[in-house]
Motif scaffolding. Structure first.
Motif, PDB file in Angstrom:
ATOM      1  N   PHE A  76      -4.283  -6.634  11.188  1.00 47.91           N
ATOM      2  CA  PHE A  76      -5.202  -6.349  10.516  1.00 47.91           C
ATOM      3  C   PHE A  76      -4.203  -6.150   9.370  1.00 47.91           C
ATOM      4  N   ALA A  77      -4.563  -5.561   8.157  1.00 49.53           N
ATOM      5  CA  ALA A  77      -3.769  -5.645   7.008  1.00 49.53           C
ATOM      6  C   ALA A  77      -2.916  -4.784   6.474  1.00 49.53           C
ATOM      7  N   THR A  89      -3.331 -10.843   0.151  1.00 50.72           N
ATOM      8  CA  THR A  89      -3.418 -10.127   1.094  1.00 50.72           C
ATOM      9  C   THR A  89      -2.674 -10.303   2.387  1.00 50.72           C
ATOM     10  N   THR A  90      -1.654  -9.497   2.628  1.00 53.76           N
ATOM     11  CA  THR A  90      -0.950  -9.665   4.273  1.00 53.76           C
ATOM     12  C   THR A  90      -1.404  -8.728   5.216  1.00 53.76           C
ATOM     13  N   TYR A  91      -1.090  -9.602   6.777  1.00 50.06           N
ATOM     14  CA  TYR A  91      -1.842  -9.371   8.035  1.00 50.06           C
ATOM     15  C   TYR A  91      -0.691  -9.387   8.815  1.00 50.06           C
ATOM     16  N   ASP A 144       3.922 -22.621  11.334  1.00 51.15           N
ATOM     17  CA  ASP A 144       2.834 -22.324  11.056  1.00 51.15           C
ATOM     18  C   ASP A 144       1.471 -22.726  12.340  1.00 51.15           C
ATOM     19  N   LEU A 145       0.718 -21.296  12.393  1.00 52.67           N
ATOM     20  CA  LEU A 145      -0.072 -21.083  13.470  1.00 52.67           C
ATOM     21  C   LEU A 145      -1.447 -21.779  13.065  1.00 52.67           C
ATOM     22  N   ASN A 146      -0.840 -23.128  14.208  1.00 54.86           N
ATOM     23  CA  ASN A 146      -2.775 -23.901  13.726  1.00 54.86           C
ATOM     24  C   ASN A 146      -4.143 -23.792  15.010  1.00 54.86           C
ATOM     25  N   ASP A 147      -3.319 -22.356  15.298  1.00 60.56           N
ATOM     26  CA  ASP A 147      -5.433 -22.097  16.666  1.00 60.56           C
ATOM     27  C   ASP A 147      -5.354 -21.304  15.967  1.00 60.56           C
ATOM     28  N   PRO A 148      -7.236 -22.416  15.614  1.00 54.20           N
ATOM     29  CA  PRO A 148      -8.066 -21.524  15.147  1.00 54.20           C
ATOM     30  C   PRO A 148      -8.398 -20.099  15.785  1.00 54.20           C
ATOM     31  N   ALA A 149      -8.277 -20.052  17.296  1.00 56.43           N
ATOM     32  CA  ALA A 149      -8.888 -18.872  18.076  1.00 56.43           C
ATOM     33  C   ALA A 149      -8.237 -17.626  17.551  1.00 56.43           C
ATOM     34  N   GLU A 150      -6.566 -17.872  17.573  1.00 56.28           N
ATOM     35  CA  GLU A 150      -6.278 -17.287  16.586  1.00 56.28           C
ATOM     36  C   GLU A 150      -6.497 -15.765  16.270  1.00 56.28           C
ATOM     37  N   LEU A 151      -7.528 -16.726  15.038  1.00 58.73           N
ATOM     38  CA  LEU A 151      -7.597 -16.357  13.807  1.00 58.73           C
ATOM     39  C   LEU A 151      -8.926 -15.455  13.431  1.00 58.73           C
ATOM     40  N   LEU A 152      -9.734 -15.300  14.293  1.00 58.51           N
ATOM     41  CA  LEU A 152     -10.989 -15.707  14.856  1.00 58.51           C
ATOM     42  C   LEU A 152     -11.074 -14.253  14.264  1.00 58.51           C
ATOM     43  N   SER A 153     -10.505 -13.320  14.717  1.00 59.52           N
ATOM     44  CA  SER A 153     -10.535 -11.150  13.764  1.00 59.52           C
ATOM     45  C   SER A 153     -10.970 -11.795  12.570  1.00 59.52           C
ATOM     46  N   LEU A 154     -10.042 -12.759  11.609  1.00 61.77           N
ATOM     47  CA  LEU A 154      -9.569 -12.801  10.040  1.00 61.77           C
ATOM     48  C   LEU A 154     -11.025 -13.558   9.914  1.00 61.77           C
ATOM     49  N   CYS A 170       5.303  -2.643  -6.456  1.00 68.17           N
ATOM     50  CA  CYS A 170       4.138  -3.316  -6.633  1.00 68.17           C
ATOM     51  C   CYS A 170       4.183  -2.759  -5.226  1.00 68.17           C
ATOM     52  N   THR A 171       3.791  -1.629  -4.924  1.00 76.53           N
ATOM     53  CA  THR A 171       2.865  -1.343  -3.265  1.00 76.53           C
ATOM     54  C   THR A 171       1.362  -0.466  -2.813  1.00 76.53           C
ATOM     55  N   SER A 172       1.294  -1.235  -1.758  1.00 76.11           N
ATOM     56  CA  SER A 172       0.029  -0.872  -1.175  1.00 76.11           C
ATOM     57  C   SER A 172       0.064  -1.522   0.609  1.00 76.11           C
ATOM     58  N   MET A 173      -0.389  -0.485   0.732  1.00 76.81           N
ATOM     59  CA  MET A 173      -0.675   0.166   2.298  1.00 76.81           C
ATOM     60  C   MET A 173      -1.940   0.503   2.295  1.00 76.81           C
ATOM     61  N   PRO A 174      -3.116  -0.177   3.397  1.00 77.30           N
ATOM     62  CA  PRO A 174      -4.300   0.709   3.544  1.00 77.30           C
ATOM     63  C   PRO A 174      -3.618   2.065   4.791  1.00 77.30           C
ATOM     64  N   VAL A 175      -4.769   2.714   4.953  1.00 79.27           N
ATOM     65  CA  VAL A 175      -3.956   4.096   5.840  1.00 79.27           C
ATOM     66  C   VAL A 175      -3.597   4.206   6.502  1.00 79.27           C
ATOM     67  N   THR A 176      -5.220   3.326   7.282  1.00 81.38           N
ATOM     68  CA  THR A 176      -5.340   2.892   9.017  1.00 81.38           C
ATOM     69  C   THR A 176      -4.097   2.302   9.147  1.00 81.38           C
ATOM     70  N   SER A 177      -3.667   1.113   8.281  1.00 80.69           N
ATOM     71  CA  SER A 177      -2.261   0.138   8.921  1.00 80.69           C
ATOM     72  C   SER A 177      -1.307   1.326   8.791  1.00 80.69           C
ATOM     73  N   MET A 178      -1.148   1.642   8.012  1.00 82.69           N
ATOM     74  CA  MET A 178      -0.202   3.272   8.694  1.00 82.69           C
ATOM     75  C   MET A 178      -0.318   3.467   9.782  1.00 82.69           C
ATOM     76  N   VAL A 179      -1.090   3.978   9.738  1.00 75.88           N
ATOM     77  CA  VAL A 179      -1.658   4.994  11.223  1.00 75.88           C
ATOM     78  C   VAL A 179      -0.809   3.920  12.318  1.00 75.88           C
ATOM     79  N   LYS A 180      -2.093   3.107  12.437  1.00 78.16           N
ATOM     80  CA  LYS A 180      -1.881   1.300  12.997  1.00 78.16           C
ATOM     81  C   LYS A 180       0.067   1.496  13.424  1.00 78.16           C
ATOM     82  N   LEU A 181       1.323   1.021  12.113  1.00 78.21           N
ATOM     83  CA  LEU A 181       2.559   1.248  12.590  1.00 78.21           C
ATOM     84  C   LEU A 181       2.998   1.718  13.054  1.00 78.21           C
ATOM     85  N   MET A 182       2.765   3.161  12.610  1.00 78.10           N
ATOM     86  CA  MET A 182       3.199   4.752  13.170  1.00 78.10           C
ATOM     87  C   MET A 182       3.488   4.826  14.597  1.00 78.10           C
TER      88      MET A 182
END
Length: 200
Positions: A176-177, A164-166, A91-101, A29-41
């Motif tokens: 980014f996803a 979904t993973t980010y 665990d990341l417990n700072d809500p401010a870091e998750l605003l973009s999600l 099972c594989t799936s990666m958005p194209v925009t994420s591939m570009v980001k990683l590249m």
């Protein structure tokens, strides 16, 4: 257990950056958005501060990562030699870091985020320095960066179990996803899913 991996030739890893050559979430099972591939590249992992590296996962509310079960694995292979290190993510417990999600949260789901333990940041930097030294010696090899997590179910599973993973690689950047809405029910049999997600 769900897992994701990127495998990059060492020369490319130290040149253009981290390329998404392979992403795995459960067998077959594989799936990666194209925009994420570009980001990683375009991401140069040699310039990423490991202390700001963040991983997040969106799951149904009845599926939860086990405490201490989310791990980062780095595998460096050079000239036939292999170096592996595994780090338990905190665990990341700072809500401010998750605003973009915020826009990613939907009814019946929850997002869990993780970071390296402060003590492990120096160890990751040391491995990165080893990679740079290998490149300078003209060595050839590859780097695999993986994240895995043991999960459990806190209640009945829905008809679909989407995952979904980010990833976030910059302190002031956004998540980014890496893989979006992978239905774990469709990825494995009911028996396998029950084994991979035991009661919490």
């Amino acid at each position: 257990m769900w897992s994701l991996r990127w495998k990059t030739p060492l020369s490319q890893y130290l040149g253009r950056g981290l390329a998404a050559l392979a992403l795995t979430l459960l067998p077959g099972c594989t799936s990666m958005p194209v925009t994420s591939m570009v980001k990683l590249m375009r991401t140069d992992f040699t310039h990423i501060d490991p202390s700001v590296l963040r991983v997040a996962v969106k799951l149904p509310q009845t599926v939860k990562p086990r405490r201490g079960g989310v791990k980062l694995k780095l595998t460096l292979a050079t000239d036939g030699a292999k170096q592996e290190r595994e780090f338990v993510l905190d665990d990341l417990n700072d809500p401010a870091e998750l605003l973009s999600l915020r826009a990613e949260v939907s009814r019946g789901t929850a997002i869990h985020a993780f970071r390296l333990e402060p003590a492990d940041v120096a160890r990751v930097i040391a491995m990165r320095d080893d990679m740079l030294a290998a490149k300078q010696r003209g060595s050839k090899g590859s780097i695999i960066i993986g994240v895995s997590a043991d999960g459990c179910r806190a209640g009945p599973l829905p008809d679909k179990v989407p995952l979904t993973t980010y990833l976030r690689t910059e302190a002031d950047g956004e998540f980014f996803a890496l893989a979006r809405d992978i239905d774990l029910r469709a990825a494995v049999s009911a028996e396998q899913l029950a084994t991979k997600l035991p009661p919490c």
